[in-house]
Scaffold this motif. Structure first.
Motif, short mmCIF file in Angstrom:
data_model
loop_
_atom_site.label_atom_id
_atom_site.label_comp_id
_atom_site.label_asym_id
_atom_site.label_seq_id
_atom_site.Cartn_x
_atom_site.Cartn_y
_atom_site.Cartn_z
N ASP A 51 1.63 -82.68 1.71
CA ASP A 51 1.56 -81.62 2.56
C ASP A 51 1.36 -82.09 3.96
OD1 ASP A 51 0.19 -79.46 3.90
OD2 ASP A 51 -1.04 -78.79 2.34
N PRO A 52 2.33 -81.60 4.63
CA PRO A 52 2.55 -82.01 5.91
C PRO A 52 1.29 -81.79 6.97
CG PRO A 52 4.01 -80.14 5.68
CD PRO A 52 3.30 -80.63 4.41
N ARG A 53 0.53 -80.77 6.64
CA ARG A 53 -0.42 -80.31 7.45
C ARG A 53 -1.59 -81.56 7.48
NH1 ARG A 53 -1.97 -74.77 4.41
NH2 ARG A 53 -1.61 -76.37 2.66
N HIS A 54 -1.60 -82.24 6.33
CA HIS A 54 -2.48 -83.40 6.18
C HIS A 54 -1.72 -84.66 6.60
CE1 HIS A 54 -5.43 -80.08 4.70
NE2 HIS A 54 -4.50 -80.14 3.69
N GLY A 55 -0.38 -84.82 6.38
CA GLY A 55 0.16 -86.01 6.45
C GLY A 55 -0.13 -87.19 5.21
N LEU A 56 0.52 -88.06 5.44
CA LEU A 56 0.53 -89.13 4.48
C LEU A 56 -0.95 -89.82 4.59
CD1 LEU A 56 3.85 -91.17 4.84
CD2 LEU A 56 3.15 -89.67 3.12
N THR A 57 -1.47 -89.88 3.39
CA THR A 57 -2.97 -90.12 3.56
C THR A 57 -3.19 -91.56 2.94
OG1 THR A 57 -3.28 -89.61 1.21
CG2 THR A 57 -3.84 -87.99 2.63
#
Length: 254
Positions: free
Chosen positions: A147-153
């Motif tokens: 989810d690009p809103r959170h980016g790579l976690t």
């Protein structure tokens, strides 16, 4: 498990898949639409040994993995999305191929990082997934849903570390930024730039099941993964990673 043999259309054996002619988005989408349920496994040793290109879909719970698979295959309920995120804990395989001849396999791996899942179950599945990514010999490519809103976690980055040696050996890798319809054009461009910096040599693209953005592009990319020039040959050497090199436990999601 299906009774249809998993064989090469070229010679009737399970050793190679002949190189296919050039394809476009329409051809690739038609190929994806042939996806059919093959088998499910709760443990790695339950997975059948296959000699066909296998493409794995991985990602955090709620990243849109099931929706992505169903959109690419144009089937509403091929991939199962649990009503309780993180509770789908099997590796599901789907065969691909026209006219009764399979030429590739999709693998839907359990979503990770959902805090409500009991810790013991979480740890067990983290190890199953990591072992799959390291040892599955016919694994040709990995699609990481994000989810690009959170980016790579942090969880995503640990997964990247697990597959990095295989990517260096030629494993295909794609970061698919889902739910792109929720981003503005500027936000989408920025998300692509950030993901490319963190993808470790993998490909990156935006994807929206709702707006059908990037669907043909992703399907065509997977088609090329499964139909390389010269054909697929199952000849993966033993990988140097010992079981102890696989993280014992991925950290809990926030």
């Amino acid at each position: 498990m299906t009774d249809t043999p998993l064989v090469s259309p070229s010679n009737g054996t399970a050793d190679t898949v002949a190189a296919a002619p050039a394809a476009d988005g329409k051809t690739a989408m038609g190929w994806m639409h042939t996806a059919r349920f093959l088998t499910t496994a709760a443990q790695l040793h339950h997975l059948p040994p296959l000699h066909l290109p296998e493409i794995a879909f991985v990602g955090r719970s709620n990243a849109g993995k099931s929706t992505c698979i169903n959109t690419l295959t144009q089937q509403k309920q091929l991939a199962f999305a649990s009503k309780k995120p993180g509770r789908t804990q099997h590796i599901n395989l789907f065969s691909l191929g026209k006219q009764g001849v399979h030429d590739a396999v999709l693998a839907d791996l359990p979503g990770y990082g959902y805090a409500a899942v009991p810790k013991a179950d979480k740890v067990r599945w983290q190890r199953v997934m990591a072992n799959y990514l390291v040892t599955r010999e016919n694994l040709t490519g990995v699609v990481l849903l994000c989810d690009p809103r959170h980016g790579l976690t942090e969880l995503d980055e640990i997964l990247l570390d697990v597959i990095r040696p295989r990517v260096a050996e030629g494993l295909k890798f794609l970061v698919l930024l889902t739910k792109a319809d929720k981003l503005t054009r500027v936000e989408g461009t920025k998300a692509l730039q950030i993901a490319k910096l963190n993808a470790g040599g993998g490909e990156v693209q935006l994807f929206s099941a709702l707006k059908k953005q990037g669907v043909d592009e992703a399907a065509l990319r997977l088609w090329h993964w499964a139909h390389p020039v010269g054909g697929f040959v199952s000849n993966v050497e033993d990988h140097p990673q010992a079981e102890g090199d696989i993280p014992e436990e991925l950290p809990d999601a926030d």
